[in-house]
Design an enzyme around this catalytic site. Structure first.
Site, PDB file in Angstrom:
ATOM      1  N   HIS A  86       0.844  -1.200   0.000  1.00  0.00           N
ATOM      2  CA  HIS A  86       0.000   0.000   0.000  1.00  0.00           C
ATOM      3  C   HIS A  86       0.873   1.241   0.000  1.00  0.00           C
ATOM      4  O   HIS A  86       2.086   1.154   0.212  1.00  0.00           O
ATOM      5  CB  HIS A  86      -0.886   0.033   1.263  1.00  0.00           C
ATOM      6  N   ASP A 139       0.879   5.124   2.042  1.00  0.00           N
ATOM      7  CA  ASP A 139       0.213   5.781   3.171  1.00  0.00           C
ATOM      8  C   ASP A 139      -0.534   7.010   2.652  1.00  0.00           C
ATOM      9  O   ASP A 139       0.020   7.795   1.887  1.00  0.00           O
ATOM     10  CB  ASP A 139       1.234   6.185   4.246  1.00  0.00           C
ATOM     11  N   HIS A 161       4.774   0.188  -0.015  1.00  0.00           N
ATOM     12  CA  HIS A 161       5.563  -0.611   0.919  1.00  0.00           C
ATOM     13  C   HIS A 161       4.685  -1.695   1.523  1.00  0.00           C
ATOM     14  O   HIS A 161       3.455  -1.689   1.344  1.00  0.00           O
ATOM     15  CB  HIS A 161       6.189   0.290   1.993  1.00  0.00           C
ATOM     16  N   ARG A 185       8.325  -8.757  15.483  1.00  0.00           N
ATOM     17  CA  ARG A 185       8.558  -7.367  15.080  1.00  0.00           C
ATOM     18  C   ARG A 185       7.496  -6.465  15.693  1.00  0.00           C
ATOM     19  O   ARG A 185       6.303  -6.796  15.643  1.00  0.00           O
ATOM     20  CB  ARG A 185       8.495  -7.272  13.553  1.00  0.00           C
TER      21      ARG A 185
HETATM   22  C1  LIG Z   1      -7.859  -0.972   4.272  1.00  0.00           C
HETATM   23  C2  LIG Z   1      -7.622   0.173   4.866  1.00  0.00           C
HETATM   24  C3  LIG Z   1      -6.846   0.314   6.141  1.00  0.00           C
HETATM   25  C4  LIG Z   1      -6.472   1.782   6.124  1.00  0.00           C
HETATM   26  C5  LIG Z   1      -7.760   2.370   5.606  1.00  0.00           C
HETATM   27  C6  LIG Z   1      -8.013   1.513   4.369  1.00  0.00           C
HETATM   28  O1  LIG Z   1      -9.344   1.527   3.899  1.00  0.00           O
HETATM   29  C7  LIG Z   1      -7.040   1.986   3.267  1.00  0.00           C
HETATM   30  C8  LIG Z   1      -5.789   2.697   3.870  1.00  0.00           C
HETATM   31  C9  LIG Z   1      -5.279   1.999   5.138  1.00  0.00           C
HETATM   32  C10 LIG Z   1      -4.234   2.815   5.892  1.00  0.00           C
HETATM   33  C11 LIG Z   1      -2.780   2.523   5.505  1.00  0.00           C
HETATM   34  C12 LIG Z   1      -1.852   3.429   6.312  1.00  0.00           C
HETATM   35  C13 LIG Z   1      -2.229   3.493   7.797  1.00  0.00           C
HETATM   36  O2  LIG Z   1      -1.810   2.302   8.441  1.00  0.00           O
HETATM   37  C14 LIG Z   1      -3.752   3.674   7.988  1.00  0.00           C
HETATM   38  C15 LIG Z   1      -4.100   3.934   9.445  1.00  0.00           C
HETATM   39  C16 LIG Z   1      -4.249   4.752   7.088  1.00  0.00           C
HETATM   40  O3  LIG Z   1      -4.459   5.923   7.357  1.00  0.00           O
HETATM   41  O4  LIG Z   1      -4.544   4.242   5.841  1.00  0.00           O
HETATM   42  C17 LIG Z   1      -4.467   2.489   7.348  1.00  0.00           C
HETATM   43  C18 LIG Z   1      -5.997   2.411   7.455  1.00  0.00           C
HETATM   44  C19 LIG Z   1      -6.466   1.606   8.676  1.00  0.00           C
HETATM   45  O5  LIG Z   1      -5.801   0.638   9.077  1.00  0.00           O
HETATM   46  O6  LIG Z   1      -7.541   1.917   9.187  1.00  0.00           O
HETATM   47  O1  LIG Z   2       4.787  -2.289  10.342  1.00  0.00           O
HETATM   48  C1  LIG Z   2       5.474  -1.831   9.455  1.00  0.00           C
HETATM   49  O2  LIG Z   2       6.694  -1.940   9.428  1.00  0.00           O
HETATM   50  C2  LIG Z   2       4.821  -1.065   8.327  1.00  0.00           C
HETATM   51  C3  LIG Z   2       3.352  -0.851   8.563  1.00  0.00           C
HETATM   52  C4  LIG Z   2       2.722   0.120   7.636  1.00  0.00           C
HETATM   53  O3  LIG Z   2       3.170   0.329   6.545  1.00  0.00           O
HETATM   54  C5  LIG Z   2       1.502   0.831   8.072  1.00  0.00           C
HETATM   55  O4  LIG Z   2       1.013   0.580   9.201  1.00  0.00           O
HETATM   56  O5  LIG Z   2       1.002   1.677   7.293  1.00  0.00           O
HETATM   57 FE   LIG Z   3       2.235   2.061   5.612  1.00  0.00          FE
END
Ligand SMILES: C=C1C[C@]23C[C@@]1(O)CC[C@H]2[C@@]12CC[C@H](O)[C@@](C)(C(=O)O1)[C@H]2[C@@H]3C(=O)O
Ligand SMILES: O=C(O)CCC(=O)C(=O)O
Ligand SMILES: [Fe+2]
Length: 340
Positions: A202, A204, A259, A271
């Site tokens: 994904h 961020d 990543h 981890r």
């Molecule tokens: C599948 C999902 C988890 C996420 C929200 C989403 O719909 C798509 C983006 C995901 C992500 C990735 C980065 C971060 O870990 C996170 C908190 C974010 O802002 O976008 C997560 C979201 C989540 O885990 O709620």
């Molecule tokens: O746990 C990690 O090292 C990466 C996790 C990550 O990419 C995320 O939480 O968005």
């Molecule tokens: Fe991430």
């Protein structure tokens, strides 16, 4: 300076040596800002050393995280389910993404942290103190990096990025990920041919992410040519991940790096990573900055509010390319229709 690592192509499975950029924040300002801009253009990712975050601030939050994940399953469930904030186990987000991990997700507003801490720790005050101190320090680090970026891009206003995350209404979040150790023959449903997926591929969504982990490997970044590079863990330093919002603000000059985290670890330890996702306020407008738009470089994205972007992100799967929804000049291979 670079960290040497060996990258593997997804398609051909070939490997090559790659240097992940390392930026020493104690060097002179103009050198640092140049190095940061180059790293953002080439990788959307770099490591920072001499970052100024006190080691005690890091270890207090690390210890609090370890104490939480060490609890009995039933005790941890009291902090869940994650909707999206709280304790999550194997489910990432609300749209069916799965991974070999458990996590805690918080909004960084001190009131939200205080409230959540009650179901996380037997000593909630201790937990919220550790989390607030950490958030304050990494927010300072993130704003310093954003100011160096603006200087490196020769913007007249060096606070153009950082003020988005220092705003009291900032929507930044804090996340702990814990990837349990894996015994070799243990079955696992979250797997591609070669890997147990801890946290799937994904980008961020936010402006930038400050990531720190213990000394167990797992994080990988994807290069522009599709090679995956393992990132060596370094508990004393931080990695910086460029997010989608910064890609838009820089009109694509910086790219948000894709990543993932693998849970293949043969290490005896599990981890644990801690991420600070620096975000603007929900009503802030995100669009290409006029300094980076010209007839030769037309605007690539239509402006949106951070609230709009979050809504789009949360309606999609983890690995989807959310930014495609806001592109002004979509290509044929684009996966989603444009928002109207
Ligand atoms: C599948 C999902 C988890 C996420 C929200 C989403 O719909 C798509 C983006 C995901 C992500 C990735 C980065 C971060 O870990 C996170 C908190 C974010 O802002 O976008 C997560 C979201 C989540 O885990 O709620
Ligand atoms: O746990 C990690 O090292 C990466 C996790 C990550 O990419 C995320 O939480 O968005
Ligand atoms: Fe991430």
């Amino acid at each position: 300076m670079v960290v040497l690592s060996s990258a593997t192509s997804m398609r051909t499975k070939k490997t090559k040596a790659v240097g992940i950029p390392v930026v020493d924040l104690s060097l002179d300002r103009s050198t640092v800002s140049e190095l940061i801009v180059k790293a953002c253009e080439d990788y959307g990712f770099f490591k920072v050393i001499n970052h100024g975050v006190p080691s005690g601030t890091i270890s207090r939050l690390e210890d609090a995280g370890v104490r939480f994940f060490d609890k009995e399953a039933g005790d941890k469930q009291r902090a869940g389910p994650a909707t999206p904030f709280g304790y999550g186990l194997k489910n990432i987000g609300l749209n069916g993404d799965k991974g070999e991990l458990e996590y805690l997700l918080f909004h960084t507003n001190p009131f939200s942290i205080a409230e959540r801490s009650k179901s996380i720790s037997n000593n909630p005050q201790n937990f919220s103190c550790a989390a607030n101190d950490y958030v304050e320090s990494v927010r300072e680090l993130a704003s310093e990096i954003l100011e160096l970026m603006a200087e490196g891009l020769w913007f007249p206003d060096k606070y153009v990025f950082s003020r988005l995350i220092t705003d009291t209404q900032s929507d930044s979040v804090l996340r702990f990920n814990h990837y349990p150790t894996v015994k070799n023959r243990e079955p696992c449903s979250y797997k591609d041919d070669d890997h147990r997926i801890g946290f799937g591929e994904h980008s961020d969504p936010q402006i930038l992410t400050i990531l720190r982990s213990n000394d167990v490997a797992g994080l990988e970044i994807c290069l522009h040519d599709g090679f995956w590079v393992p990132v060596p863990p370094d508990p004393t330093q931080f990695y910086v991940i460029i997010g989608d919002a910064l890609q838009v603000l820089t009109n694509g000059r910086f790219t948000s790096v894709r990543h993932r985290a693998l849970a293949n670890s043969s290490s005896r330890n599990s981890r644990m990573s801690i991420m600070y996702f620096a975000a603007p306020p929900v009503n802030a407008t995100i669009g290409p900055l006029h300094e980076l738009v010209s007839p030769e470089n037309p605007s690539l994205y239509k402006p949106f509010t951070w609230g709009d972007y979050k809504k789009a992100a949360y309606s999609l799967r983890l690995g989807d390319c959310r930014l495609d929804l806001f592109k002004l000049h979509p290509t044929n291979d684009q996966k989603f229709p444009l928002f109207s």
